[in-house]
Design an enzyme around this catalytic site. Structure first.
Site, short mmCIF file in Angstrom:
data_model
loop_
_atom_site.label_atom_id
_atom_site.label_comp_id
_atom_site.label_asym_id
_atom_site.label_seq_id
_atom_site.Cartn_x
_atom_site.Cartn_y
_atom_site.Cartn_z
N LYS A 152 0.85 -1.21 0.00
CA LYS A 152 0.00 0.00 0.00
C LYS A 152 0.87 1.25 0.00
O LYS A 152 1.99 1.25 0.52
CB LYS A 152 -0.97 0.02 1.18
CG LYS A 152 -0.36 0.21 2.58
CD LYS A 152 -0.22 1.65 3.05
CE LYS A 152 0.75 1.77 4.20
NZ LYS A 152 1.19 3.04 4.59
N GLY B 296 4.38 -6.14 6.30
CA GLY B 296 4.02 -7.04 7.40
C GLY B 296 2.52 -7.13 7.54
O GLY B 296 1.96 -8.22 7.80
N ASP C 196 -3.06 -0.81 9.50
CA ASP C 196 -3.06 -0.97 8.04
C ASP C 196 -3.66 -2.30 7.59
O ASP C 196 -3.89 -2.50 6.40
CB ASP C 196 -1.62 -0.93 7.50
CG ASP C 196 -0.99 0.45 7.62
OD1 ASP C 196 -1.74 1.45 7.69
OD2 ASP C 196 0.25 0.51 7.64
O1 C5P Z 1 -1.11 0.04 14.04
P1 C5P Z 1 0.32 -0.19 13.75
O2 C5P Z 1 0.87 -1.38 14.48
O3 C5P Z 1 0.65 -0.19 12.30
O4 C5P Z 1 1.07 1.08 14.35
C1 C5P Z 1 2.45 1.11 14.56
C2 C5P Z 1 2.79 2.34 15.39
O5 C5P Z 1 2.58 3.53 14.62
C3 C5P Z 1 1.94 2.52 16.62
O6 C5P Z 1 2.49 1.82 17.71
C4 C5P Z 1 2.01 4.03 16.84
O7 C5P Z 1 3.22 4.41 17.45
C5 C5P Z 1 2.04 4.55 15.42
N1 C5P Z 1 0.69 4.91 14.93
C6 C5P Z 1 0.05 6.02 15.44
N2 C5P Z 1 -1.21 6.34 14.98
C7 C5P Z 1 -1.81 5.60 14.03
C8 C5P Z 1 -1.17 4.46 13.49
C9 C5P Z 1 0.09 4.14 13.98
O8 C5P Z 1 0.57 6.73 16.29
N3 C5P Z 1 -3.02 5.94 13.61
#
Ligand code: C5P
Length: 302
Positions: free
Chosen positions: A18, A111, A145
């Site tokens: 993506k 991932g 994601d």
């Molecule tokens: O949800 P995901 O595991 O992809 O997010 C990885 C990190 O990215 C989260 O731990 C956070 O620090 C940051 N993040 C965020 N706000 C989001 C998505 C991700 O702060 N909407």
């Protein structure tokens, strides 16, 4: 008498990477995530996930063979298999093979795509009957994601990115994608944004982006590409500016850091134009690798 050999059943699914055509980031929430308004777009760089049955009682195993991709329970795909087995009352006796075509740790949700692919493949292998919408919803348990990776295409993401609604759009877009050969940590990039910009407004995708997508106007879209994580990504890795500049000098319609980076994406007119921009970016020596892709695309069973 010779023993009968039962060929283990397997399901294979091709999962796209993506990019975020627009990524607007609001304030940090109490749970640490940030409120987002983003346009996700799936492009034709693929990981291939194969899920195969294993003998009863042997549990989960995973192989990938790409540096930096864990082959244990810390891989999101492994966790997806555990959870899906629990939900459907199956013993998780499966082997997951991940063939990487998506750059790792590059801001292209590799991932998450592998996790989404495992959910899709197990639903098929075990004939569990979850609808695509149910799998999208389940994906949110594993990361912001993952729901989009289950869905593919082009979609608006809100909440922390996991709430999806379709974007009515037309046309196919051509992209050139430059990887950096190094990583940026997503949480670090979000923290850097908070430091650069302590007071954030409610995030909203620009009307220009939505109207460019509705009409399939790639020139307008190129000028409107937006990513609030670009400034912090550039602050953490200033050489990315040279990559973005090199693509624009080569005639790209627009340039953007993908997600939290460090991969950079360039919108171009068509495949011919993509080749020109790709060659120029490779010659400039600013990127580790430069590839071409088109979108939108969707997950596909092979
Ligand atoms: O949800 P995901 O595991 O992809 O997010 C990885 C990190 O990215 C989260 O731990 C956070 O620090 C940051 N993040 C965020 N706000 C989001 C998505 C991700 O702060 N909407």
């Amino acid at each position: 008498m010779t023993a009968m050999h039962v060929v283990p059943r397997r399901v294979q699914v091709r999962m796209p990477a993506k990019i975020n055509i627009s990524l607007k980031v609001g304030p940090a929430r109490a749970d640490g995530f940030h409120e987002l308004a983003t346009v996700f777009h799936a492009v034709s760089l693929y990981d291939i996930i194969t899920v195969s049955e294993r003998p009863v009682g042997s549990g989960i195993s995973l192989s990938c063979g790409t540096k930096g991709v864990p082959e244990d329970a810390s891989n999101l795909a492994w966790r997806a298999a555990e959870r899906f087995a629990e939900l459907t009352s199956h013993k998780p006796d499966v082997h997951i093979t991940i063939a990487k075509g998506i750059p790792t740790a590059g801001g292209m949700a590799g991932g998450s795509a592998d996790c989404a692919g495992t959910l899709l493949a197990l639903n098929e292998l075990w004939q569990s009957g979850f609808t695509r919408e149910q799998l999208v919803e389940l994906g949110a348990e594993f990361g912001s994601d993952v729901p989009f990776c289950v869905a593919g295409g082009t979609a608006l993401g809100t909440g922390r990115g996991e709430m999806l609604s379709p974007v009515l759009g037309r046309g196919e877009y051509h992209w050139v994608i430059a990887t950096a050969g190094s990583e940026l940590s997503t949480p670090t990039v979000f923290r850097q944004l908070d430091a650069l910009r302590p007071h954030a407004a409610e995030p909203q995708v620009s009307e220009t982006i939505m109207s460019a997508l509705r009409t399939g106007d790639s020139r307008l879209l190129g000028r409107a590409l937006e990513n609030d994580l670009q400034a912090p990504a550039l602050a953490l890795k200033p050489t990315l500016k040279r990559t973005l500049d090199a693509g624009m000098e080569a005639g790209a319609l627009g340039a953007l850091v993908s997600g939290s980076g460090p991969t950079c994406v360039f919108l171009v007119r068509d495949n011919e134009h993509a080749i020109d921009v790709q060659v120029a970016l490779m010659a400039s020596g600013v990127a580790a690798d430069v590839v071409r892709a088109h979108g939108p695309v969707r997950p596909m069973f092979l």
